[in-house]
Motif scaffolding. Structure first.
Motif, PDB file in Angstrom:
ATOM      1  N   LEU A 178       0.831  -1.202   0.000  1.00 54.01           N
ATOM      2  CA  LEU A 178       0.000   0.000   0.000  1.00 54.01           C
ATOM      3  C   LEU A 178       0.868   1.256   0.000  1.00 54.01           C
ATOM      4  O   LEU A 178       0.603   2.208  -0.748  1.00 54.01           O
ATOM      5  N   GLU A 179       1.909   1.273   0.816  1.00 49.23           N
ATOM      6  CA  GLU A 179       2.792   2.437   0.859  1.00 49.23           C
ATOM      7  C   GLU A 179       3.462   2.672  -0.495  1.00 49.23           C
ATOM      8  O   GLU A 179       3.592   3.815  -0.947  1.00 49.23           O
ATOM      9  N   ALA A 180       3.875   1.578  -1.147  1.00 47.08           N
ATOM     10  CA  ALA A 180       4.511   1.710  -2.462  1.00 47.08           C
ATOM     11  C   ALA A 180       3.523   2.228  -3.497  1.00 47.08           C
ATOM     12  O   ALA A 180       3.882   3.042  -4.367  1.00 47.08           O
ATOM     13  N   ALA A 181       2.290   1.766  -3.428  1.00 48.75           N
ATOM     14  CA  ALA A 181       1.269   2.244  -4.360  1.00 48.75           C
ATOM     15  C   ALA A 181       1.027   3.736  -4.166  1.00 48.75           C
ATOM     16  O   ALA A 181       0.893   4.489  -5.140  1.00 48.75           O
ATOM     17  N   ARG A 182       0.990   4.183  -2.921  1.00 49.42           N
ATOM     18  CA  ARG A 182       0.794   5.611  -2.654  1.00 49.42           C
ATOM     19  C   ARG A 182       1.975   6.437  -3.144  1.00 49.42           C
ATOM     20  O   ARG A 182       1.829   7.640  -3.419  1.00 49.42           O
ATOM     21  N   ALA A 183       3.137   5.795  -3.273  1.00 54.07           N
ATOM     22  CA  ALA A 183       4.322   6.476  -3.799  1.00 54.07           C
ATOM     23  C   ALA A 183       4.410   6.385  -5.317  1.00 54.07           C
ATOM     24  O   ALA A 183       5.394   6.837  -5.909  1.00 54.07           O
ATOM     25  N   GLY A 184       3.416   5.790  -5.960  1.00 51.99           N
ATOM     26  CA  GLY A 184       3.385   5.744  -7.418  1.00 51.99           C
ATOM     27  C   GLY A 184       4.227   4.665  -8.045  1.00 51.99           C
ATOM     28  O   GLY A 184       4.571   4.752  -9.233  1.00 51.99           O
ATOM     29  N   CYS A 185       4.565   3.616  -7.288  1.00 54.06           N
ATOM     30  CA  CYS A 185       5.319   2.503  -7.865  1.00 54.06           C
ATOM     31  C   CYS A 185       4.391   1.599  -8.675  1.00 54.06           C
ATOM     32  O   CYS A 185       3.254   1.333  -8.267  1.00 54.06           O
ATOM     33  N   ALA A 186       4.882   1.095  -9.793  1.00 57.45           N
ATOM     34  CA  ALA A 186       4.183   0.007 -10.475  1.00 57.45           C
ATOM     35  C   ALA A 186       4.318  -1.241  -9.612  1.00 57.45           C
ATOM     36  O   ALA A 186       5.395  -1.524  -9.090  1.00 57.45           O
ATOM     37  N   LEU A 187       3.235  -1.989  -9.451  1.00 57.96           N
ATOM     38  CA  LEU A 187       3.229  -3.143  -8.553  1.00 57.96           C
ATOM     39  C   LEU A 187       3.337  -4.445  -9.334  1.00 57.96           C
ATOM     40  O   LEU A 187       2.587  -4.672 -10.285  1.00 57.96           O
ATOM     41  N   VAL A 188       4.255  -5.303  -8.892  1.00 53.48           N
ATOM     42  CA  VAL A 188       4.301  -6.680  -9.357  1.00 53.48           C
ATOM     43  C   VAL A 188       4.184  -7.549  -8.111  1.00 53.48           C
ATOM     44  O   VAL A 188       5.049  -7.493  -7.225  1.00 53.48           O
TER      45      VAL A 188
END
Length: 369
Positions: A278-288
């Motif tokens: 969730l934190e990475a998504a809020r930072a705009g990372c593409a998720l794998v």
């Protein structure tokens, strides 16, 4: 008639994993709504940064302890001793609600109603990581959880998938809810992302499957950086020579890494929610992400999903995003938009509603302290 809001919540947590982050976010949300909280922690004493984070929350009293956690070796005597101390504290404070994020403590005869949040458990971890049922020598642990489920006034889990799995293992709660975890970290609009893959979590935990990323990195030019403790509380751990290990980072340091990284990878075999995702998504990372049901429930349609044991598929999925920043940026935008569902404010509102549904309800006979 609107249910009354509890004035004081007694909450348990540990200081080792994501439950600490969950508890602080929730206590901050309660404080903003006029509810005070006493947070009792176990596992290890909070570090300076954890203490500072707790001190910054108005109406929060932190009571740290070093009592061993339920999943630690030779924990039985200390866990029961911690329960006696918690009961004594509850008699003194007389909270409106007890919110247990630990299982044994939910079995205790509090005068106030008990809400139990199931964040994870060794039984489900063992099944996903070892492929077998939890061994018989853990029978005391299973008994604690079954009793906690039976005695709690409300059982909460962060996903429907995990709630169903948890109840299949430990019995059905008398009342249940799904309440998504949430974060208040700023939503970051990426202006520049580096061609880096980031992962985060307890590196020693088999569930996080960091070994997979080490195999993925072999023979490639992929830059894969991993943040988190490499050594477990029992002093177990491993080396990841093909990865850039960052160690345990502060919340600010991890947020900075997430803002830099184009891609966030979570190859977990077991993940009931995944706050770092969730934190990475809020930072705009593409998720794998690993193609497991809990992560599908939360991120389907905005993340790439890969079998947690398929090295070639992981290598291809990560390399494709790193080599195409336009697609990576689009995926990061989609993940960021989805992350807005999982806000700390929404989580706090849901828990306040859950507390309000409980704290005026009398305990069944024989369960008052």
């Amino acid at each position: 008639m609107i249910p009354p809001t509890p004035q004081h919540v007694l909450m348990t947590a540990d200081t080792i994993g994501g439950v600490w982050t969950f508890a602080l976010e929730l206590c901050a949300g309660l404080s903003a709504r006029g509810t005070s909280a006493t947070l009792v922690t176990f596992g290890r004493m909070p570090d300076a940064q954890q203490r500072a984070s707790a001190k910054a929350i108005p109406n929060l009293s932190l009571i740290p302890t070093q009592y061993r956690l339920e999943w630690m070796e030779d924990c039985g005597a200390e866990v029961m001793e911690s329960g006696s101390a918690l009961l004594a504290l509850a008699r003194r404070l007389q909270p409106d609600v007890v919110h247990a994020n630990t299982y044994y403590h939910a079995t205790l005869p509090f005068a106030a109603p008990v809400l139990l949040t199931a964040h994870s458990c060794v039984s489900s971890w063992w099944h996903k990581c070892k492929g077998t049922a939890l061994p018989q020598h853990w029978s005391w642990y299973r008994a604690w959880i079954a009793e906690a489920v039976r005695k709690s006034d409300l059982l909460v889990a962060p996903t429907q998938t995990y709630l169903d799995e948890f109840q299949a293992l430990h019995g059905s709660g008398r009342r249940t809810r799904v309440i998504w975890n949430g974060r208040s970290t700023p939503v970051h609009t990426a202006t520049h992302k580096e061609p880096v893959v980031l992962a985060a979590g307890r590196l020693w935990d088999e569930a996080k499957n960091i070994d997979m990323l080490a195999h993925v990195a072999e023979g490639t030019n992929l830059r894969i950086r991993v943040a988190g403790d490499a050594i477990s509380p029992a002093r177990h751990g491993g080396d990841f020579p093909k990865l850039e290990t960052l160690g345990r980072l502060s919340a600010e340091e991890l947020a900075r890494e997430m803002r830099r990284a184009a891609v966030f990878a979570a190859p977990a075999r077991y993940e009931p929610f995944g706050l770092s995702i969730l934190e990475a998504a809020r930072a705009g990372c593409a998720l794998v992400l690993s193609d497991i049901p809990t992560l599908r429930e939360l991120w389907d349609g905005v993340a790439g999903f890969v079998d947690p044991d398929d090295v070639c598929a992981w290598r291809g999925a990560l390399a494709a995003l790193i080599s195409d920043p336009v697609i990576a940026e689009a995926r990061g935008h989609a993940a960021r938009e989805r992350s807005l569902r999982y806000s700390a404010d929404r989580m706090a509102e849901a828990y306040c509603d859950a507390y309000a549904s409980l704290f005026a309800r009398p305990k069944p006979e024989g369960m008052a302290a």
